[in-house]
Design an enzyme around this catalytic site. Structure first.
Site, PDB file in Angstrom:
ATOM      1  N   LYS A  69    -120.536  69.663   4.661  1.00  0.00           N
ATOM      2  CA  LYS A  69    -120.647  69.024   5.984  1.00  0.00           C
ATOM      3  C   LYS A  69    -120.207  67.580   5.875  1.00  0.00           C
ATOM      4  O   LYS A  69    -120.600  66.878   4.937  1.00  0.00           O
ATOM      5  CB  LYS A  69    -122.120  69.079   6.432  1.00  0.00           C
ATOM      6  CG  LYS A  69    -122.360  68.501   7.813  1.00  0.00           C
ATOM      7  CD  LYS A  69    -122.195  69.543   8.904  1.00  0.00           C
ATOM      8  CE  LYS A  69    -122.156  68.959  10.300  1.00  0.00           C
ATOM      9  NZ  LYS A  69    -120.826  68.414  10.672  1.00  0.00           N
ATOM     10  N   LYS A  93    -126.607  62.625   1.157  1.00  0.00           N
ATOM     11  CA  LYS A  93    -127.220  62.385   2.472  1.00  0.00           C
ATOM     12  C   LYS A  93    -127.869  63.670   3.003  1.00  0.00           C
ATOM     13  O   LYS A  93    -129.000  63.655   3.483  1.00  0.00           O
ATOM     14  CB  LYS A  93    -126.127  61.905   3.432  1.00  0.00           C
ATOM     15  CG  LYS A  93    -126.633  61.281   4.708  1.00  0.00           C
ATOM     16  CD  LYS A  93    -125.467  60.958   5.649  1.00  0.00           C
ATOM     17  CE  LYS A  93    -124.516  59.929   5.057  1.00  0.00           C
ATOM     18  NZ  LYS A  93    -123.445  59.546   6.023  1.00  0.00           N
ATOM     19  N   LYS A 105    -115.886  65.829   3.361  1.00  0.00           N
ATOM     20  CA  LYS A 105    -115.310  64.768   4.200  1.00  0.00           C
ATOM     21  C   LYS A 105    -113.827  65.024   4.359  1.00  0.00           C
ATOM     22  O   LYS A 105    -113.201  65.615   3.485  1.00  0.00           O
ATOM     23  CB  LYS A 105    -115.509  63.399   3.539  1.00  0.00           C
ATOM     24  CG  LYS A 105    -115.423  62.244   4.502  1.00  0.00           C
ATOM     25  CD  LYS A 105    -116.755  62.053   5.184  1.00  0.00           C
ATOM     26  CE  LYS A 105    -116.794  60.837   6.068  1.00  0.00           C
ATOM     27  NZ  LYS A 105    -118.192  60.449   6.344  1.00  0.00           N
ATOM     28  N   THR A 189    -126.597  58.274  15.006  1.00  0.00           N
ATOM     29  CA  THR A 189    -126.552  57.511  13.754  1.00  0.00           C
ATOM     30  C   THR A 189    -127.417  56.265  13.896  1.00  0.00           C
ATOM     31  O   THR A 189    -128.278  55.976  13.057  1.00  0.00           O
ATOM     32  CB  THR A 189    -125.099  57.129  13.414  1.00  0.00           C
ATOM     33  OG1 THR A 189    -124.329  58.327  13.354  1.00  0.00           O
ATOM     34  CG2 THR A 189    -125.006  56.388  12.098  1.00  0.00           C
TER      35      THR A 189
HETATM   36  N1  GLU Z   1    -119.521  60.915   9.776  1.00  0.00           N
HETATM   37  C1  GLU Z   1    -120.958  60.901   9.836  1.00  0.00           C
HETATM   38  C2  GLU Z   1    -121.532  60.511   8.487  1.00  0.00           C
HETATM   39  O1  GLU Z   1    -120.893  59.858   7.703  1.00  0.00           O
HETATM   40  C3  GLU Z   1    -121.526  62.204  10.399  1.00  0.00           C
HETATM   41  C4  GLU Z   1    -121.182  63.435   9.637  1.00  0.00           C
HETATM   42  C5  GLU Z   1    -121.583  64.718  10.335  1.00  0.00           C
HETATM   43  O2  GLU Z   1    -122.139  64.661  11.413  1.00  0.00           O
HETATM   44  O3  GLU Z   1    -121.309  65.775   9.752  1.00  0.00           O
HETATM   45  O4  GLU Z   1    -122.668  60.770   8.203  1.00  0.00           O
END
Ligand code: GLU
Length: 421
Positions: A69, A93, A105, A189
């Site tokens: 993810k 994370k 990513k 976020t």
């Molecule tokens: N781009 C965001 C992060 O760095 C969200 C990633 C997501 O929602 O999968 O956490």
């Protein structure tokens, strides 16, 4: 260590955490390398009829705890190293928040501000054409990141549906509400970081109101300023790539947001008395209680960490503080709420979106906020306790917390052969 890669820097945090846990060295070895990174060249037709090509990546760093993810970034400086490092951070994370995901990513090396809307749509669709074989609701689930948004996620979800022949909303999160997006994803976020700060305020000895400086005024920066200002805290400085604006009496967040919505820099709001324009690089040294880096990696480093006057840093960006700066800030008693916890609200509401898509049953915004708050507080508290028990920073405690979960999963899968799914 200037010539080291960003991933080498990130792995320093893994080594620091490893020292506080009794973990099979094979587990650590597995986590030091991405499982797979795919790099392609996307070619699209520009509005003037010419063709242009762009480098693009998708990294699936580790999928032991579930499908990978993580967002897709559109940025002119994206590299293999950056994508893999961001995917490493996503792995930790998701484990910090106990989401049933690994880390991934993606990126396209492009300055999206130089593309027309039609060109941006073609590029977004080309990305999915290239990576449709790699992504999937049980395999790898993209989302927005720097310079990507719900509109782009909508195009991408539509392209994926056309390729597989049916709607598959759970393949991508951060979609427009009309295409199965979740309520509350837009400010998730910042909201996660806000719940965390509020929950730990007493333990951290935070005053009220706080003076807040925000570096970067995109999605996360704007929403944290809005949430904190609504609680009576004072936003004393904000910056974007063109500069910083500062006012001790507090800035008007609505005017700053209006400027950004109209394509102007935050410095364009500095007309009033008491407002001062500074170079963007001076934002981190502004006199304040809470500093919120909400832009890109490596913004606080060994050359400017000494100038930080805040007593608390909330990392809404990924990787904004280098390992060298960590040491300087710790020596100066600055507490850092680390990225893999502080900005995890985004991926957590992405998880809620994926769950809702799979159930076909949608939650109210109140349910989203309550669930997000409960997870932020529980994981934030667990990490706070580890930090106190072991006498380590919140960052190292967050890695310890995540690493325990990753190690359990890796060991449960068996450590004789790693490339399993
Ligand atoms: N781009 C965001 C992060 O760095 C969200 C990633 C997501 O929602 O999968 O956490």
């Amino acid at each position: 260590m200037a010539e080291d890669s960003l991933l080498d820097h990130a792995l320093v945090r893994l080594d620091e955490a490893t020292a506080h846990l009794n973990i099979d060295p094979d587990v650590i070895e597995k986590l030091k390398f991405p499982r797979e990174t795919t790099k392609v060249r996307l070619m699209i037709r520009m509005d003037d009829g010419s063709r242009k090509s762009f480098l693009a990546w998708r990294c699936r760093y580790d999928d032991t705890r579930g499908p990978t993810k993580g967002g897709i970034r559109f940025h002119p400086d994206s590299t293999d190293d950056e994508v893999e490092t961001l995917a490493f951070w996503m792995t930790f994370k998701c484990a910090v928040m106990n989401l049933p995901y690994g880390g991934g990513k993606g990126a396209v090396q492009v300055d999206p501000r130089k593309l027309s809307k039609a060109e941006l749509e073609r590029l977004s669709r080309a990305y999915i054409q290239a990576f449709a074989r790699i992504i999937g609701p049980d395999r790898d689930i993209p989302a927005p990141d720097v310079y990507t948004n719900s509109m782009i996620m909508g195009w991408m979800a539509d392209e994926y549906a056309q390729i597989v022949g049916h709607a598959e909303p759970a393949v991508i999160t951060g979609k427009p509400i009309a295409l199965g997006g979740s309520l509350g994803r837009g400010d998730a976020t910042a909201r996660g970081g806000y719940y965390l700060v509020r929950h730990l305020a007493e333990d951290l000895g935070l005053g009220n109101p706080m003076r807040v400086a925000v570096q970067g005024f995109g999605n996360a920066g704007q929403h944290i300023a809005q949430l904190l200002a609504a609680d009576g805290h004072k936003i004393v400085a904000v910056s974007d790539s063109e500069g910083a604006v500062r006012a001790d009496a507090g800035l008007r967040v609505d005017l700053l947001m209006e400027a950004k919505a109209n394509g102007r820099s935050v410095i364009s709001t500095a007309g009033q008395a008491g407002h001062e324009i500074l170079p963007a690089s001076e934002l981190v040294g502004v006199d304040c209680d809470l500093l919120v880096p909400a832009a890109l990696e490596n913004m606080i480093h060994e050359r400017n960490a000494h100038s930080v006057k805040a007593k608390l840093v909330l990392e809404l960006a990924n990787g904004p503080v280098t390992p060298e700066a960590d040491k300087i800030l710790a020596a100066n008693d600055v507490v850092i709420l680390p990225d893999i916890l502080a900005n995890a609200g985004g991926v957590t509401v992405s998880y809620f979106e994926w769950v809702q898509n799979r159930q076909g049953f949608y939650w109210t915004v109140r349910e989203i906020h309550e669930r997000l708050q409960a997870i932020m507080e529980a994981e934030g508290r667990a990490i706070w306790n580890i930090s106190k028990e072991k006498g380590i920073t919140m960052r190292t405690a967050a890695y310890v917390h995540a690493l325990g979960r990753l190690a359990d999963a890796i060991e449960a899968h068996g450590t004789q052969s790693f490339f399993t799914s």
